[in-house]
Design an enzyme around this catalytic site. Structure first.
Site, mmCIF file in Angstrom:
data_model
loop_
_atom_site.group_PDB
_atom_site.id
_atom_site.type_symbol
_atom_site.label_atom_id
_atom_site.label_comp_id
_atom_site.label_asym_id
_atom_site.label_seq_id
_atom_site.Cartn_x
_atom_site.Cartn_y
_atom_site.Cartn_z
ATOM 1 N N GLY A 3 2.561 4.686 13.641
ATOM 2 C CA GLY A 3 3.371 3.478 14.010
ATOM 3 C C GLY A 3 2.826 3.026 15.184
ATOM 4 O O GLY A 3 2.718 1.624 15.319
ATOM 5 N N LYS A 19 0.698 -1.238 0.078
ATOM 6 C CA LYS A 19 0.116 0.074 -0.048
ATOM 7 C C LYS A 19 1.086 1.309 0.015
ATOM 8 O O LYS A 19 1.580 1.513 1.127
ATOM 9 C CB LYS A 19 -1.020 -0.090 1.310
ATOM 10 N N GLU A 58 9.087 16.306 15.887
ATOM 11 C CA GLU A 58 9.486 16.184 14.255
ATOM 12 C C GLU A 58 8.799 17.425 13.321
ATOM 13 O O GLU A 58 7.460 17.235 13.471
ATOM 14 C CB GLU A 58 9.186 15.013 13.795
ATOM 15 N N GLU A 66 9.500 1.482 10.807
ATOM 16 C CA GLU A 66 10.651 2.758 10.513
ATOM 17 C C GLU A 66 9.732 4.027 10.697
ATOM 18 O O GLU A 66 8.848 4.246 9.884
ATOM 19 C CB GLU A 66 11.257 2.521 9.106
ATOM 20 N N CYS A 115 12.980 11.338 6.934
ATOM 21 C CA CYS A 115 13.044 10.868 8.682
ATOM 22 C C CYS A 115 14.355 11.096 9.563
ATOM 23 O O CYS A 115 13.859 11.470 10.321
ATOM 24 C CB CYS A 115 12.741 9.312 8.483
ATOM 25 N N GLU A 171 -1.058 7.688 -0.340
ATOM 26 C CA GLU A 171 -2.191 8.322 -1.201
ATOM 27 C C GLU A 171 -1.628 9.381 -2.027
ATOM 28 O O GLU A 171 -1.990 9.744 -3.173
ATOM 29 C CB GLU A 171 -3.462 8.666 -0.436
ATOM 30 N N GLY A 225 6.603 5.112 8.239
ATOM 31 C CA GLY A 225 5.969 6.193 8.446
ATOM 32 C C GLY A 225 5.877 6.931 9.737
ATOM 33 O O GLY A 225 7.048 6.913 10.135
HETATM 34 P P1 NAD Z 1 2.142 8.685 8.004
HETATM 35 O O1 NAD Z 1 2.483 7.666 9.119
HETATM 36 O O2 NAD Z 1 0.984 9.388 7.835
HETATM 37 O O3 NAD Z 1 1.918 7.559 6.253
HETATM 38 C C1 NAD Z 1 2.769 6.736 5.995
HETATM 39 C C2 NAD Z 1 1.872 5.569 5.683
HETATM 40 O O4 NAD Z 1 0.922 5.007 6.358
HETATM 41 C C3 NAD Z 1 1.160 5.877 4.450
HETATM 42 O O5 NAD Z 1 1.034 4.862 3.239
HETATM 43 C C4 NAD Z 1 -0.213 6.149 4.868
HETATM 44 O O6 NAD Z 1 -1.218 6.108 3.883
HETATM 45 C C5 NAD Z 1 -0.261 4.877 5.853
HETATM 46 N N1 NAD Z 1 -1.369 5.068 6.796
HETATM 47 C C6 NAD Z 1 -1.747 6.480 7.450
HETATM 48 N N2 NAD Z 1 -2.699 5.947 8.560
HETATM 49 C C7 NAD Z 1 -2.851 4.613 8.719
HETATM 50 C C8 NAD Z 1 -3.241 3.682 9.605
HETATM 51 N N3 NAD Z 1 -3.942 4.199 10.391
HETATM 52 N N4 NAD Z 1 -3.292 2.304 9.439
HETATM 53 C C9 NAD Z 1 -2.175 1.801 8.479
HETATM 54 N N5 NAD Z 1 -1.439 2.805 7.639
HETATM 55 C C10 NAD Z 1 -1.890 4.053 7.695
HETATM 56 O O7 NAD Z 1 3.455 9.159 7.700
HETATM 57 P P2 NAD Z 1 3.720 10.598 6.766
HETATM 58 O O8 NAD Z 1 3.591 11.998 7.574
HETATM 59 O O9 NAD Z 1 3.137 10.594 5.415
HETATM 60 O O10 NAD Z 1 5.345 10.552 6.594
HETATM 61 C C11 NAD Z 1 6.258 11.127 7.190
HETATM 62 C C12 NAD Z 1 6.794 10.245 8.226
HETATM 63 O O11 NAD Z 1 7.309 9.141 7.917
HETATM 64 C C13 NAD Z 1 7.678 11.118 9.023
HETATM 65 O O12 NAD Z 1 7.353 10.901 10.506
HETATM 66 C C14 NAD Z 1 8.862 10.349 8.879
HETATM 67 O O13 NAD Z 1 9.963 10.574 9.769
HETATM 68 C C15 NAD Z 1 8.499 8.955 8.778
HETATM 69 N N6 NAD Z 1 9.680 8.167 7.969
HETATM 70 C C16 NAD Z 1 10.383 7.406 8.341
HETATM 71 C C17 NAD Z 1 11.293 6.827 7.762
HETATM 72 C C18 NAD Z 1 12.269 5.915 8.611
HETATM 73 O O14 NAD Z 1 12.994 5.128 7.801
HETATM 74 N N7 NAD Z 1 12.281 5.675 9.799
HETATM 75 C C19 NAD Z 1 11.309 6.974 6.462
HETATM 76 C C20 NAD Z 1 10.398 7.942 5.965
HETATM 77 C C21 NAD Z 1 9.545 8.319 6.508
#
Ligand code: NAD
Length: 495
Positions: free
Chosen positions: A229, A171, A381, A246, A280, A174, A224
């Site tokens: 998480g 997935k 963050e 992650e 991240c 979006e 994410g």
């Molecule tokens: P997010 O958590 O909002 O979304 C990440 C993914 O999770 C997307 O595909 C989203 O559709 C999905 N998602 C959203 N709600 C969900 C739910 N309730 N259940 C399951 N899946 C769901 O993250 P974001 O804000 O779009 O991305 C940025 C974040 O990601 C930052 O906090 C960044 O630090 C982190 N990030 C971490 C790493 C790493 O390797 N540690 C790498 C890249 C980004």
């Protein structure tokens, strides 16, 4: 969406807009809960049919290699797609978003060809037996990927999962699914059997939420935010599953008194401002010793003033837009809150003005000084181009400040004394430490975080371990096993 080897549509759609211009880039099928159920069912039944997992590893690797070669041939087009979709400046998209991703895909395929899926083990005692440890696949794996480096994060999950013989449902976020759609297309074209890899596009809570709680999913690879998480962890707890999370970060860049200031200034800027801080592992906290603070900040301001913020498709652009209005507004709000708590804006802090900025989600690179560890900006963050500069008096204090957040993803140390830097690296509670560098990501390095930055590691030479489980198999070689075992049992029971 791609389910059970067929490209399917949905009555519901959603649009992707270019973050620099707000123009329509693509319209996608909006998956629903039932699509996740279909995708997981397809993945489970292909897993149980054993066609892919019984394919010899060298043949699985050949399919993955062919898909990688096809993507490499399309790299220029992928770069353009990436820039339009998530606003990455084209130079960065070439080097990191697509370049790093393809290099890592190649390395992962190389590993598959050399991985010991079956390892002989030593003779066992007291029973004469030979043994072997098989690394077996886990079953249906869910891959949930963010918008900032979609192909990198998808590759780190999908390639080792498929290489090990698992089935996968992916997935994408979006806001940035398009390069992942191409990854799936090329794996299909390379000969991956139907149902082994499935793609469901759609929103996080509905599609992602269903995927992580689905009882047939045996492994979740999630990248994410820490907030989501935690939600994933809760929803996944209905059954025992393998998890890699992650998550977010607030990484500290520590400059020591003996650092090469010119290099460290550029390093600090690159660490925080690359992709407008939407990484991240962004080095969003800069820790300077009292003795260097003022000189360092002066040089930093000279350099940050030279950064060019403009159209991300222009190769001269250093910074593009942020991914969305909401993210930009969040970054601006973080700056206001920091100022409210006593920080000082010494550069940026606003939406840039001028003809190029009437549409899109722009923000100036921003430097805040006088930040202290008690402020929110020292912990939260931002995921935007905001550098929080903090002072320290002793190295001891610098380490304490660096470790003083809930996160533990990355850190940096700048010094001419490698041993001093290594000693500090040993005390930092993070998954990665860069010394006199930032964002070096050799493909054999494991990546991941400590504390609220997540659990597990991706990439690197152990990636396949994360998508396999060991099974111990022992073969009796002595004959007469019953007599031998009974005598052991009776021996322990008789007086
Ligand atoms: P997010 O958590 O909002 O979304 C990440 C993914 O999770 C997307 O595909 C989203 O559709 C999905 N998602 C959203 N709600 C969900 C739910 N309730 N259940 C399951 N899946 C769901 O993250 P974001 O804000 O779009 O991305 C940025 C974040 O990601 C930052 O906090 C960044 O630090 C982190 N990030 C971490 C790493 C790493 O390797 N540690 C790498 C890249 C980004």
């Amino acid at each position: 969406m791609y389910i059970d080897g067929k490209w399917i549509d949905s009555p519901d759609r959603y649009e992707i807009h270019n973050p620099a211009t707000e123009e329509l880039v693509a319209t996608l099928a909006k998956g629903r809960r039932e699509h996740v159920d279909q995708a997981v069912a397809a993945a489970r039944s292909t897993y149980e049919e054993r066609t892919w997992r019984a394919t010899p590893p060298a043949e699985r690797a050949a399919v993955l290699r062919e898909a990688t070669d096809r993507l490499v041939r399309r790299s220029e087009e992928l770069v353009q797609t990436q820039v339009r979709e998530n606003g990455a400046p084209v130079r960065l998209a070439e080097a990191l978003h697509i370049g790093t991703s393809l290099a890592h895909l190649r390395y992962q395929v190389y590993l598959v060809e050399r991985y010991d899926f079956e390892r002989p083990s030593a003779m066992l005692s007291p029973v004469l037996a030979a043994g072997l440890v098989r690394r077996e696949p886990l079953g249906v794996c869910a891959a949930i990927v963010p918008w900032n480096f979609p192909l990198v994060h998808a590759g780190w999950k999908v390639v080792p999962a498929l290489a090990a013989g698992n089935s996968v449902v992916i997935k994408p976020d979006e806001r940035a699914p398009l390069t992942i759609v191409e990854l799936v297309r090329e794996l299909e074209a390379a000969g991956l059997p139907p149902g082994v890899l499935n793609l469901v596009t759609g929103d996080g809570p509905e599609v992602g939420g269903r995927l992580v709680e689905h009882p047939d999913v045996r492994k979740i690879g999630f990248t994410g935010s820490t907030r989501v998480g935690h939600d994933v962890l809760r929803r996944a707890s209905g059954g025992f599953r393998h998890l890699t999370l992650e998550l977010g970060g607030k990484s500290a860049n520590i400059v020591l008194e003996d650092a090469d200031v010119t290099t460290a200034v550029d390093g600090a800027l690159f660490a925080c401002m690359a992709f407008s801080g939407q990484i991240c592992a962004a080095g969003s906290r800069l820790l300077l010793p009292d003795s260097l603070h003022d000189t360092f900040v002066d040089k930093l301001l000279e350099r940050v003033g030279a950064l060019r913020i403009s159209d991300p498709l222009d190769p001269l652009t250093d910074l593009g837009p942020l991914i969305s209005r909401a993210n930009r507004d969040h970054a601006l709000a973080c700056v206001s809150s920091a100022v409210g708590q006593g920080a000082r804006i010494v550069h940026g802090g606003k939406v840039p003005s001028g003809p190029g900025f009437t549409r899109g989600h722009w923000m100036e690179p921003t430097v805040l000084t006088d930040v202290t560890p008690d402020m929110r900006i020292a912990h939260e963050e931002v995921f935007g181009p905001v550098l929080a500069v903090m002072r320290y008096h002793t190295v001891e204090e610098a380490v304490e400040i660096a470790n003083g957040t809930e996160y533990g993803l990355a850190a940096g140390v700048w010094s001419r004394d490698n041993q001093a830097a290594l000693d500090i690296a040993e005390r930092l509670e993070t998954g990665v430490v860069w010394i006199n560098d930032w964002y070096a990501l050799p493909p054999h390095f494991p990546l991941g975080g400590c504390k609220e930055s997540g659990i597990g590691r991706e990439s690197g030479e152990h990636a396949l371990d994360e998508y396999t489980q060991p099974k111990a198999v022992s073969i009796d070689l002595s004959g007469g096993v019953e007599a031998k075992l009974y005598s052991l049992l009776l021996g322990t029971q008789s007086p």
